[in-house]
Design an enzyme around this catalytic site. Structure first.
Site, PDB file in Angstrom:
ATOM      1  N   VAL A 137     -66.472 100.693 -46.755  1.00 34.33           N
ATOM      2  CA  VAL A 137     -66.345  99.654 -47.765  1.00 34.33           C
ATOM      3  C   VAL A 137     -66.037  98.397 -46.575  1.00 34.33           C
ATOM      4  CG1 VAL A 137     -64.124 100.214 -48.307  1.00 34.33           C
ATOM      5  CG2 VAL A 137     -64.954  98.385 -49.759  1.00 34.33           C
ATOM      6  N   ALA A 138     -65.146  98.813 -45.691  1.00 34.57           N
ATOM      7  CA  ALA A 138     -64.705  97.574 -45.069  1.00 34.57           C
ATOM      8  C   ALA A 138     -65.992  96.760 -44.027  1.00 34.57           C
ATOM      9  CB  ALA A 138     -63.653  97.932 -43.917  1.00 34.57           C
TER      10      ALA A 138
ATOM     11  N   ALA B 240     -63.539 108.308 -52.206  1.00 32.86           N
ATOM     12  CA  ALA B 240     -62.482 107.818 -52.889  1.00 32.86           C
ATOM     13  C   ALA B 240     -62.532 108.008 -54.269  1.00 32.86           C
ATOM     14  CB  ALA B 240     -62.185 106.330 -52.227  1.00 32.86           C
TER      15      ALA B 240
ATOM     16  N   GLY C 205     -58.779 105.062 -57.333  1.00 40.79           N
ATOM     17  CA  GLY C 205     -59.168 103.635 -57.793  1.00 40.79           C
ATOM     18  C   GLY C 205     -58.767 102.750 -56.705  1.00 40.79           C
TER      19      GLY C 205
ATOM     20  N   GLU D 293     -50.567 105.183 -60.398  1.00 40.31           N
ATOM     21  CA  GLU D 293     -50.622 106.213 -59.503  1.00 40.31           C
ATOM     22  C   GLU D 293     -48.842 106.140 -58.837  1.00 40.31           C
ATOM     23  OE1 GLU D 293     -54.144 107.088 -57.214  1.00 40.31           O
ATOM     24  OE2 GLU D 293     -53.519 105.223 -56.595  1.00 40.31           O
TER      25      GLU D 293
ATOM     26  N   HIS E 178     -51.684 113.549 -48.188  1.00 45.76           N
ATOM     27  CA  HIS E 178     -52.025 113.519 -49.731  1.00 45.76           C
ATOM     28  C   HIS E 178     -51.489 114.904 -50.250  1.00 45.76           C
ATOM     29  CE1 HIS E 178     -53.693 113.042 -53.711  1.00 45.76           C
ATOM     30  NE2 HIS E 178     -54.018 111.857 -53.179  1.00 45.76           N
TER      31      HIS E 178
ATOM     32  N   ARG F 185     -45.957 109.580 -52.274  1.00 43.41           N
ATOM     33  CA  ARG F 185     -46.587 110.721 -51.977  1.00 43.41           C
ATOM     34  C   ARG F 185     -45.757 111.491 -50.892  1.00 43.41           C
ATOM     35  NH1 ARG F 185     -52.693 108.355 -50.996  1.00 43.41           N
ATOM     36  NH2 ARG F 185     -52.978 108.092 -53.208  1.00 43.41           N
TER      37      ARG F 185
ATOM     38  N   HIS G  72     -54.559 112.704 -44.978  1.00 49.01           N
ATOM     39  CA  HIS G  72     -55.147 111.774 -45.609  1.00 49.01           C
ATOM     40  C   HIS G  72     -55.705 110.542 -45.159  1.00 49.01           C
ATOM     41  CE1 HIS G  72     -56.878 110.490 -49.567  1.00 49.01           C
ATOM     42  NE2 HIS G  72     -56.016 109.659 -49.750  1.00 49.01           N
TER      43      HIS G  72
ATOM     44  N   GLU H 141     -59.546 101.050 -42.640  1.00 50.29           N
ATOM     45  CA  GLU H 141     -58.464 102.032 -42.077  1.00 50.29           C
ATOM     46  C   GLU H 141     -58.300 102.126 -40.538  1.00 50.29           C
ATOM     47  OE1 GLU H 141     -59.091 105.810 -44.138  1.00 50.29           O
ATOM     48  OE2 GLU H 141     -57.524 106.866 -42.874  1.00 50.29           O
TER      49      GLU H 141
ATOM     50  N   ARG I 142     -48.106 104.218 -47.349  1.00 51.93           N
ATOM     51  CA  ARG I 142     -49.032 103.634 -48.285  1.00 51.93           C
ATOM     52  C   ARG I 142     -49.073 103.699 -49.785  1.00 51.93           C
ATOM     53  NH1 ARG I 142     -54.392 104.291 -50.200  1.00 51.93           N
ATOM     54  NH2 ARG I 142     -54.288 106.445 -49.208  1.00 51.93           N
TER      55      ARG I 142
HETATM   56  P1  FAD Z   1     -64.862 104.414 -44.052  1.00 50.45           P
HETATM   57  O1  FAD Z   1     -65.216 104.432 -45.189  1.00 50.45           O
HETATM   58  O2  FAD Z   1     -64.469 106.065 -43.406  1.00 50.45           O
HETATM   59  O3  FAD Z   1     -66.125 104.193 -42.943  1.00 50.45           O
HETATM   60  C1  FAD Z   1     -66.074 104.528 -41.643  1.00 50.45           C
HETATM   61  C2  FAD Z   1     -67.523 104.133 -41.028  1.00 50.45           C
HETATM   62  O4  FAD Z   1     -67.316 104.172 -39.653  1.00 50.45           O
HETATM   63  C3  FAD Z   1     -68.492 105.266 -41.410  1.00 50.45           C
HETATM   64  O5  FAD Z   1     -69.798 104.676 -41.804  1.00 50.45           O
HETATM   65  C4  FAD Z   1     -68.825 106.287 -39.773  1.00 50.45           C
HETATM   66  O6  FAD Z   1     -70.087 106.678 -39.845  1.00 50.45           O
HETATM   67  C5  FAD Z   1     -68.412 105.007 -39.123  1.00 50.45           C
HETATM   68  N1  FAD Z   1     -68.216 105.547 -37.500  1.00 50.45           N
HETATM   69  C6  FAD Z   1     -67.042 106.057 -37.145  1.00 50.45           C
HETATM   70  N2  FAD Z   1     -66.963 106.315 -35.979  1.00 50.45           N
HETATM   71  C7  FAD Z   1     -68.154 105.820 -35.351  1.00 50.45           C
HETATM   72  C8  FAD Z   1     -68.573 105.938 -34.265  1.00 50.45           C
HETATM   73  N3  FAD Z   1     -68.370 106.305 -33.170  1.00 50.45           N
HETATM   74  N4  FAD Z   1     -69.910 105.198 -34.001  1.00 50.45           N
HETATM   75  C9  FAD Z   1     -70.563 104.665 -35.332  1.00 50.45           C
HETATM   76  N5  FAD Z   1     -70.058 104.782 -36.480  1.00 50.45           N
HETATM   77  C10 FAD Z   1     -68.973 105.378 -36.534  1.00 50.45           C
HETATM   78  N6  FAD Z   1     -58.071 104.596 -51.037  1.00 50.45           N
HETATM   79  C11 FAD Z   1     -57.810 103.796 -52.011  1.00 50.45           C
HETATM   80  O7  FAD Z   1     -57.458 102.554 -52.025  1.00 50.45           O
HETATM   81  N7  FAD Z   1     -58.218 104.397 -53.225  1.00 50.45           N
HETATM   82  C12 FAD Z   1     -58.750 105.811 -53.316  1.00 50.45           C
HETATM   83  O8  FAD Z   1     -58.768 106.230 -54.739  1.00 50.45           O
HETATM   84  C13 FAD Z   1     -58.924 106.457 -52.303  1.00 50.45           C
HETATM   85  N8  FAD Z   1     -59.175 107.707 -52.275  1.00 50.45           N
HETATM   86  C14 FAD Z   1     -59.344 108.622 -51.447  1.00 50.45           C
HETATM   87  C15 FAD Z   1     -60.078 109.607 -51.328  1.00 50.45           C
HETATM   88  C16 FAD Z   1     -60.177 110.659 -50.509  1.00 50.45           C
HETATM   89  C17 FAD Z   1     -61.241 111.900 -50.339  1.00 50.45           C
HETATM   90  C18 FAD Z   1     -60.269 109.954 -48.919  1.00 50.45           C
HETATM   91  C19 FAD Z   1     -60.218 110.881 -47.750  1.00 50.45           C
HETATM   92  C20 FAD Z   1     -59.721 108.767 -48.996  1.00 50.45           C
HETATM   93  C21 FAD Z   1     -59.425 107.726 -50.034  1.00 50.45           C
HETATM   94  N9  FAD Z   1     -58.661 106.573 -49.982  1.00 50.45           N
HETATM   95  C22 FAD Z   1     -58.679 105.925 -51.096  1.00 50.45           C
HETATM   96  C23 FAD Z   1     -58.557 105.954 -48.809  1.00 50.45           C
HETATM   97  C24 FAD Z   1     -59.856 105.197 -48.548  1.00 50.45           C
HETATM   98  O9  FAD Z   1     -61.034 105.674 -49.325  1.00 50.45           O
HETATM   99  C25 FAD Z   1     -60.215 104.713 -47.105  1.00 50.45           C
HETATM  100  O10 FAD Z   1     -59.324 104.452 -46.581  1.00 50.45           O
HETATM  101  C26 FAD Z   1     -61.326 103.543 -46.825  1.00 50.45           C
HETATM  102  O11 FAD Z   1     -62.406 104.034 -47.586  1.00 50.45           O
HETATM  103  C27 FAD Z   1     -61.624 103.501 -45.531  1.00 50.45           C
HETATM  104  O12 FAD Z   1     -62.662 102.679 -45.473  1.00 50.45           O
HETATM  105  P2  FAD Z   1     -63.376 101.983 -43.984  1.00 50.45           P
HETATM  106  O13 FAD Z   1     -64.658 101.428 -44.359  1.00 50.45           O
HETATM  107  O14 FAD Z   1     -62.259 101.702 -43.286  1.00 50.45           O
HETATM  108  O15 FAD Z   1     -63.719 103.610 -43.484  1.00 50.45           O
HETATM  109  C1  SIN Z   2     -56.351 109.715 -55.022  1.00 51.42           C
HETATM  110  O1  SIN Z   2     -57.335 109.314 -55.762  1.00 51.42           O
HETATM  111  O2  SIN Z   2     -55.487 110.345 -55.183  1.00 51.42           O
HETATM  112  C2  SIN Z   2     -56.314 108.890 -53.656  1.00 51.42           C
HETATM  113  C3  SIN Z   2     -56.060 107.487 -53.673  1.00 51.42           C
HETATM  114  C4  SIN Z   2     -55.446 107.013 -52.482  1.00 51.42           C
HETATM  115  O3  SIN Z   2     -55.505 107.445 -51.314  1.00 51.42           O
HETATM  116  O4  SIN Z   2     -55.172 105.847 -52.542  1.00 51.42           O
END
Ligand code: FAD
Ligand code: SIN
Length: 528
Positions: free
Chosen positions: A23-24, A54, A57, A121, A237, A283, A344, A368, A379
């Site tokens: 997403v970022a 994720a 929410g 939550e 978590h 948490r 987590h 992240e 968090r």
């Molecule tokens: P990510 O979505 O992890 O994306 C990282 C990207 O970097 C990937 O595309 C990967 O391929 C790429 N990458 C990494 N290393 C390399 C490299 N060396 N070369 C090229 N590409 C690379 N947060 C909430 O707020 N609400 C929730 O409900 C929630 N539920 C969650 C449930 C789970 C199971 C997990 C694991 C996390 C959850 N979180 C939640 C946390 C949240 O989902 C993450 O913090 C967030 O999605 C991170 O997004 P991001 O874009 O930073 O990284």
């Molecule tokens: C969860 O759905 O419990 C994860 C939410 C989060 O990590 O923010």
């Protein structure tokens, strides 16, 4: 990490390189694409990342009964003195705009009677968590952004390209070296580079994280000379599905928001005796209470009980958890769900300012991987997707502004960046990876103390001696080097912080100590 001479490698030039397609990274790409050409590089499929998994929410103030002030207060309280108040304020206030923008791109969040459905939550004083497809919020967000990117002529993508290292010259970032299993290495020259590589849950044996979460970006940023911050704060978590042989998939906290209770092996509810907010305590409290309960009952896990919630409600509201459990022959309307904590979320990361800038020129970080100051020492659930959306937007629009202002300026890149090659002798990488993950879980996990941290630092140091000086030729080796390196930094930071605060629990220093420790821990590579 590898020997390279840029003059000998094929190269690509782009305005903006974004490493990571969660997403970022995708949110930043949407913003930049209004002004310039973007190249997104992802080491796996575009849609394989933590975002996709994720569940619970996104926390955002949308109801008249709620207020920005309350969300700010809840976030600051959870962060235990280490949040940056202005960052918290900005993120919370910019949340609704970010969600509106996502909905403008087509994201559909769940509704009740036409209004966005809100749940609660741990640590949130109001229901303010929006969700999509029940418990698949991340998928809804990711797919919306991927659909946009597919149609956008200013954005191109390279899937299954592993970013090995950033390219920096005179302290300025000018792109990265990436690798593909058939094409080998390629140099990507970029005016601006964004790290959006996510977290590092994979350094732990038990984790909710996708396989991609090996902390590559944090390690790359360090090697390039960026400042890291607060790596001791790893969030665990409380409720991960615990079935031998199954991946540790998350069992969302929103189940507890909707009334699920935790029971031990004897069927006794235990959270009310640990915290007045019971299952909705923060948490770290719930995770540690579960560990204590596991210890006192001598059992490997506890249970999350949802049998009192109507079956139809469970199926509609939590379809992913329903079907995951069903695939292991658990009917959650009849049986309690076996759960235990796991790693987590990385709260610390690459330090960035209010625009997502690192302290290396032309290098940004969002999501992240970054440490913005929003979460402090703990968090709040669902504040991460919020931060990714707000900071993806901030970094992307800052870059778009800069490129607009400098439209007629070109950036020149060095003719040659040369890195010396190193030796590689046969090593069983899988064995070392597993040993590292077990060590981190055992000694640098939920409960820490000097003895275990010292042992971990020693062991990692020993492994590093013969692994870090090798040159590998595939992501499995590079990831291991990144994981080793990051594990060392996490263990060092955890050892240095001699107090308990937020997610960092030291059994030998069980109290919070504001006098000495109400401060961040910074890490810099002075040799970069
Ligand atoms: P990510 O979505 O992890 O994306 C990282 C990207 O970097 C990937 O595309 C990967 O391929 C790429 N990458 C990494 N290393 C390399 C490299 N060396 N070369 C090229 N590409 C690379 N947060 C909430 O707020 N609400 C929730 O409900 C929630 N539920 C969650 C449930 C789970 C199971 C997990 C694991 C996390 C959850 N979180 C939640 C946390 C949240 O989902 C993450 O913090 C967030 O999605 C991170 O997004 P991001 O874009 O930073 O990284
Ligand atoms: C969860 O759905 O419990 C994860 C939410 C989060 O990590 O923010």
């Amino acid at each position: 990490m590898t020997g390279s001479d840029t003059t000998q490698l094929p190269s690509i030039t782009t305005d903006v390189l974004i490493i990571g397609s969660g997403v970022a990274g995708l949110t930043a790409a949407v913003e930049v694409s209004r002004e310039a050409q973007v190249l997104i590089v992802s080491k796996d499929r575009l849609g394989e990342n933590n975002t996709m998994y994720a569940q619970g929410g996104i926390a955002v103030v949308l109801s008249h009964d709620d207020s920005f002030e309350d969300h700010i207060r809840d976030t600051l309280e959870a962060g235990q003195g280490l949040c940056e108040p202005t960052v918290v304020e900005h993120v919370v206030r910019e949340g609704p705009g970010g969600i509106k923008a996502l909905m403008g791109l087509g994201a559909c969040f769940d509704r009740n009677n036409g209004q966005l459905a809100l749940t609660v939550e741990g640590g949130h004083s109001h229901p303010r968590i929006i969700h999509g497809k029940g418990d698949s919020t991340g998928m809804v967000v990711e797919e919306t952004l991927l659909n946009f990117i597919e149609e956008c002529s200013n954005i191109s993508t390279l899937e299954h390209y592993f970013a090995i290292d950033l390219l920096t010259v005179d302290g300025q970032c000018c792109g990265a070296i990436v690798w593909h299993r058939h094409k080998g290495k390629t140099v990507v020259w970029a005016k601006e580079t964004v790290l959006a590589t996510g977290g590092c849950g994979q350094v732990y044996r038990e984790t909710t994280n996708s396989d991609i979460a090996t902390g590559d970006g944090i390690a790359m940023a360090y090697r390039a000379g960026a400042t890291l911050r607060d790596l001791e704060f790893v969030q665990f978590h409380p409720t991960t599905l615990y079935i031998a042989g199954a991946a540790r998939s998350l069992v969302t906290e929103t189940l507890r928001g909707e009334g699920a209770i935790l029971i031990n092996k004897e069927g006794k509810r235990f959270m009310p005796s640990y915290h007045p907010m019971a299952e909705l305590a923060p948490r770290d409290v719930v995770s540690r209470s579960i560990v204590r309960e596991m210890r006192s009952t001598g059992y490997t896990h506890v249970y999350l009980d949802v049998r009192h919630i109507p079956k139809e409600r469970l199926k509609v509201r939590f379809p992913r958890i329903w079907s995951t459990c069903a695939s292991f022959h658990i009917d959650i309307s009849k049986e309690a769900i076996p759960v235990r904590p796991s790693a987590h979320y990385m709260i610390g990361g690459v330090e960035v300012d209010e625009k997502g800038r690192t302290d290396i020129e032309h290098l940004y970080a969002c999501g992240e991987i970054s440490s913005t100051g929003l979460h402090g020492a703990n968090r709040l659930g669902s504040n991460s997707l919020l931060e990714c959306i707000v900071y993806g937007h901030k970094a992307g629009s800052e870059i778009a502004d800069i490129l607009r202002r400098n439209k007629h300026k070109t950036r020149t890149y060095p003719l040659r960046v040369k890195v010396k090659a190193r030796r590689h002798r046969g090593l069983n990488l899988g064995d070392i990876r597993y040993a590292l993950k077990s060590l981190m879980w055992r000694d640098v996990g939920l409960e820490r103390d000097e003895q275990h941290l010292r042992d971990a630092v020693g062991e990692i140091g020993h492994w590093s001696e013969y692994i870090m000086d090798k040159e590998f030729n595939s992501p499995y080796g590079w990831e291991l080097q990144n994981m080793l390196f990051l594990s060392r930094l996490i263990a060092d930071s955890a050892r240095e912080r001699k107090e308990t605060r937020g997610v960092h629990y030291r059994s030998d220093f069980p109290n919070r100590n504001d006098k000495d420790w109400k401060r961040h821990l910074f890490i810099r590579n002075e040799t970069a």
